[in-house]
Enzyme design. Structure first.
Site, PDB file in Angstrom:
ATOM      1  CE  LYS A  59      -6.068  -1.209   2.049  1.00 45.56           C
ATOM      2  NZ  LYS A  59      -6.051  -0.186   0.981  1.00 45.56           N
ATOM      3  CB  SER A 134      -5.427   3.062   3.083  1.00 43.00           C
ATOM      4  OG  SER A 134      -5.865   2.465   1.886  1.00 43.00           O
ATOM      5  CB  SER A 158      -4.547   3.123  -0.889  1.00 39.66           C
ATOM      6  OG  SER A 158      -5.052   4.166  -0.125  1.00 39.66           O
TER       7      SER A 158
HETATM    8  N1  GLN Z   1      -5.127   8.967   0.544  1.00 41.67           N
HETATM    9  C1  GLN Z   1      -6.275   8.731  -0.244  1.00 41.67           C
HETATM   10  C2  GLN Z   1      -7.524   8.807   0.605  1.00 41.67           C
HETATM   11  O1  GLN Z   1      -7.393   8.994   1.761  1.00 41.67           O
HETATM   12  C3  GLN Z   1      -6.172   7.428  -0.945  1.00 41.67           C
HETATM   13  C4  GLN Z   1      -6.863   6.310  -0.276  1.00 41.67           C
HETATM   14  C5  GLN Z   1      -6.937   5.052  -1.081  1.00 41.67           C
HETATM   15  O2  GLN Z   1      -6.402   4.956  -2.182  1.00 41.67           O
HETATM   16  N2  GLN Z   1      -7.682   4.083  -0.556  1.00 41.67           N
HETATM   17  O3  GLN Z   1      -8.616   8.708   0.136  1.00 41.67           O
END
Ligand code: GLN
Length: 523
Positions: A59, A134, A158
């Site tokens: 990532k 994400s 994410s």
């Molecule tokens: N959807 C969550 C957020 O927007 C999770 C994001 C993540 O785990 N990086 O913060």
């Protein structure tokens, strides 16, 4: 030593990459050079055997020397990383080859990867839908068979949510089990580097390679001696891998009921039948409800786990209904502090002209950050403003402690804590808790999608593992209406081994599905 890149792979890659847009940067040659220069002696143990010469995607918020480190942000679009994250170094030492960097919601903020400032990533099962987020690029790359495994990051879901959307395995390790050195910080107290992979068996090998204490990350720890082993002494399966377990089932109905009950209580307390809090709770209760296909998948997973010999018991985690507000308060507060370093002076893009240093910072951030990032910085600054910490931030920390205690009632506090359970609770305590990952399958874009507030409310099944610092593993159950459905197992601190044991037994009996056109290049 050459990278395993079988015949016909290049055109397969180009075709899928064009359809999914998983990668921000892909460099097979760099990968092959890296493979040729690998020093094999360092690589030993079962995990190295499983990973040597396999390509891996990372990532783009995790540092790999010479590669992009854009974090999905226009602000860092041209940044090349001068160093490599510890988790990636460990993968390289085990013989894996980093071949590219994958797309993400800017700085990890989002659930769709549509918040990337750089490109769009599509779901390999249906390219009109999002890959989740994400870590959507990593999930799409694995699901399309472009790499057998990838690294992602999980702050509130994410790794697990895009894994469920794309039909792959996603592990969020115990907080501190994997070094965060080289991960660009979003919410430091919640996030972990995690694994996305095509099978649970491969996930185990990757996790075994990357975990462990790192002097460069003060929060990292080795698993205690009492933690369930990932492999046996001889490198084969640890004894008892297929043992029947007690699995607590946390149903969506229970959670939706708890949220609705809180709304009623709120209404009674305020005497106002339509207060803002009550409306917010109503929306949250709606968001918690599972789509029919996801409910069917969840029930099917339970039936299959029972058929495999596990004992299923109902559990309730009452404090979960406060998880999302606590998560977003803490995440935004930490994000506002962590992202202060992006000022156009030390890294990334800066404007051609600025009046003075303040103007330089303003212009850089105005042009560089996307809407969601700005929103969270504002929210974080708001909850931390002087005189109000107690009202928002500290309260959220108390909710966080409560959620962890609630889970510990069922799971025990430590790996060896399996014997005495508190009175009135199932005996023995659960080895894992089965939960939905997300209330919907992969959603579409625009009107066919989920509104931003509902996307956040829907994080309730994933964000609690981060709040509690516990490990959670998402794996695919099957395909409903053409799209994958996943479930997750949450476990005791450092008991990733138990979760992987259950998932591996499951995948042997019920192999995971693949999208149409998938070719299995990685055995
Ligand atoms: N959807 C969550 C957020 O927007 C999770 C994001 C993540 O785990 N990086 O913060």
């Amino acid at each position: 030593m050459a990278l395993k890149k079988p015949e016909g792979f290049s055109s397969y890659f180009e075709d899928w990459e064009e359809r999914t847009g998983a990668f921000i940067e892909y460099n097979p040659e760099l990968g092959e050079q890296a493979a040729a220069g690998l020093s094999a002696p360092e690589a030993s143990g079962p995990s190295a055997l499983a990973l040597r010469d396999f390509p891996c995607a990372v990532k783009d918020n995790i540092a790999v020397t010479g590669f992009s480190l854009s974090c999905g942000s226009r602000l860092l679009e041209n940044l090349r990383s001068p160093y490599t994250a510890t988790a990636v170094q460990k993968l390289e030492a085990a013989g894996a080859v980093i071949v590219g960097k994958t797309n993400l919601d800017e700085f990890g903020m989002g659930s769709s990867t549509d918040n990337s400032g750089l490109k769009r990533t599509n779901n390999p099962w249906d390219t009109s839908r999002v890959a989740g987020g994400s870590s959507g690029g990593s999930a799409a790359a694995v699901a399309a068979g472009l790499v057998p495994f990838a690294l992602g990051t999980d702050t509130g879901g994410s790794v697990r949510q895009p894994a469920a959307f794309c039909g792959v395995v996603g592990l969020k390790p115990t907080y501190g089990a994997v070094s965060r050195y080289g991960l660009v910080a979003y919410a430091s107290s919640l996030e972990t580097i995690g694994v996305l992979s095509d099978t649970a068996a491969r996930c185990r090998a990757v996790f075994a390679a990357i975990r462990g204490r790192d002097p460069l990350d003060q929060t990292s720890r080795d698993a205690p001696a009492s933690a369930p082993p990932l492999y046996g002494e001889d490198g084969g399966p640890a004894p008892g891998r297929d043992a029947p377990r007690v699995i607590g089932v946390l149903s969506a109905e229970t959670i939706a009921r708890a949220i609705a009950a809180a709304a009623i209580q709120e209404a009674a307390a305020t005497g106002n039948t339509a207060s803002a809090e009550e409306r917010a709770l109503e929306t949250a209760a709606q968001a918690a409800e599972l789509e029919d296909e996801v409910r069917r998948g969840f029930l099917l997973a339970g039936e299959r786990l029972a058929a495999l010999g596990h004992t299923l018991v109902d559990v309730e985690i009452p404090s979960l209904k406060y998880g999302v507000p606590a998560y977003y308060t803490i995440a935004a507060a930490e994000a506002s502090a962590n992202l202060a370093r992006f000022d156009g002076i030390r890294y990334g893009r800066r404007p051609d002209w600025a009046e003075n240093p303040d103007d330089l910072i303003d212009k850089t951030r105005e042009a560089g950050f996307g809407g969601e990032v700005k929103l969270r910085i504002l929210l974080g600054t708001f909850v931390l403003r002087s005189g109000f910490q107690d009202r928002y931030y500290l309260r959220s920390q108390r909710i966080r402690a409560g959620i962890r205690r609630n889970f510990e009632l069922f799971l025990g506090e430590t790996p060896e804590d399996t014997a005495d359970s508190p009175a009135g609770l199932p005996r023995p305590p659960c080895d894992a808790i089965l939960m939905p990952v997300f209330p919907t399958r992969a959603f579409g874009r625009g009107d066919a999608g989920l509104p931003p507030f509902a996307q956040k409310a829907a994080d309730l099944y994933t964000c609690c593992a981060n709040l509690a610092g516990l490990p959670a593993l998402a794996f695919p159950v099957g395909v409903e209406g053409g799209l994958p459905v996943g479930v997750q197992l949450l476990g005791r601190a450092f008991a990733e081994g138990t979760l992987l044991d259950i998932a591996e037994t499951y995948e042997k009996a019920y192999p995971f599905p693949h999208p149409e056109g998938y070719r299995a290049f990685w055995s």
